[in-house]
Design an enzyme around this catalytic site. Structure first.
Site: not given
Length: 353
Positions: A144, A190, A223, A247, A251
């Site tokens: 970002y 990750k 994941d 983020d 959600d």
């Protein structure tokens, strides 16, 4: 008891932002009055409404007021008509610039399953019973904010970047939170693919060994964590992760509560905090009086914590629970209570406590 007014900058923003922000301020005003204090609220533009007025997405006057406030309450940012516009002509640029201006590097997003709303979740009730977690999302780095970034002809690129200092400061908040909760941190990355995640994991391990060996620490790939959020969500206590992963995961976690409209957030750093619901601007329902204000009202509770009024913060949270347990619902929860009616119900419950 201090007589000094609490300076709040209110940034209603776009879409349903003004509607939910209005109700959050009503509740906030009553909660502060219970503590014998007063609010000094300044309302200013951000996002699409600022762009519509010919200003930057974060006008300079808004930025200056925000950094001088005791806390900032935000409604929502984003309008479809600005989709496809250059980055500096998008409403979301105002939010990113605001986060940077305030130096809020840690975004706290609590997720708690409310038993009376379990039927609204696509998950089975037995999976939701006892779910109470909080995600600590790093907020000022990653793709970002990373440079370089550009669209060049047929190629586009963003830079995912972290420093040890950025990881340490957000991980410290997660460990401190865990000590006050169930003493368990999951660090999500990750590291099997990304060098940034390898640095992230090594830095979290280093901090854990130095200062927080009493806290249980586990690592999980993003994941796998995404799957476990819906398969075995009760295992999570405190999650700490990067900006991009946080983020997405927060959600996803909205399904645990039954609606994204219920979830508050607090963005914290070394200066004024930024408090906002995690839902978007939902322009398709703006002005209809059906938006759920509980995420914004919950964010006001977090704001009260930041200004050292924890008793009032807990009272607001109890008032929200009482209203939901009594069966009151906005449209997204399957009911017909309007936005302002829901705000009034929370205010009434707050006064009865």
């Amino acid at each position: 008891m201090s007589s000094k007014a609490i300076k709040i900058v209110s940034l209603p923003g776009d879409g349903i932002g003004p509607e939910v922000c209005r109700e959050a301020l009503r509740v906030l005003e009553r909660a502060v009055a219970r503590a014998g204090r007063k609010l000094d609220v300044t309302e200013l533009p951000i996002g699409g409404v600022a762009l519509d007025a010919g200003e930057e997405a974060l006008p300079e006057r808004t930025r200056l007021a925000a950094v001088q406030a005791d806390a900032v309450l935000l409604g929502a940012v984003g309008l479809p008509k600005y989709d496809g516009q250059p980055g500096n002509r998008r409403p979301e640029k105002g939010l990113l610039d605001l986060r940077k201006a305030l130096g809020v590097y840690a975004n706290l997003r609590p997720v708690r399953a409310v038993p009376s709303l379990s039927a609204l979740s696509p998950l089975k009730a037995e999976l939701l019973d006892g779910v109470d977690l909080i995600v600590v999302r790093e907020l000022l780095s990653d793709v970002y904010f990373g440079e370089p970034r550009a669209i060049e002809g047929d190629r586009a690129y963003n830079t995912m970047s972290y420093t040890k200092a950025e990881v340490r400061r957000v991980a410290k908040i997660a460990f401190e939170l865990a000590r006050r909760r169930r003493n368990h941190v999951y660090s999500i990355d990750k590291a099997n693919v990304l060098e940034t995640s390898q640095l992230w994991r090594a830095t979290v391990n280093e901090l854990h060994k130095e200062q927080y060996s009493d806290v249980r620490l586990e690592h999980q790939y993003v994941d796998s964590a995404a799957m476990d959020l819906v398969k075995s969500p009760k295992k999570f206590d405190v999650i700490v992760t990067g900006n991009l992963f946080g983020d997405i995961l927060t959600d996803e976690a909205a399904v645990l509560a039954g609606s994204i409209g219920l979830l508050p957030s607090a963005s914290l750093g070394d200066g004024p905090g930024l408090f906002e619901p995690i839902h978007g601007s939902a322009p398709d329902i703006a002005g209809k009086g059906i938006a759920n204000p509980l995420g914004a009202i919950g964010s006001a509770a977090s704001l009260l914590d930041s200004i050292q009024l924890p008793e009032q913060a807990r009272a607001v949270e109890k008032a929200i629970d009482q209203v939901l347990q009594a069966g009151h619902r906005t449209k997204d929860l399957g009911g017909n209570v309007s936005t302002d009616q829901m705000g009034s119900l929370v205010c009434k419950a707050l006064e009865s406590l």
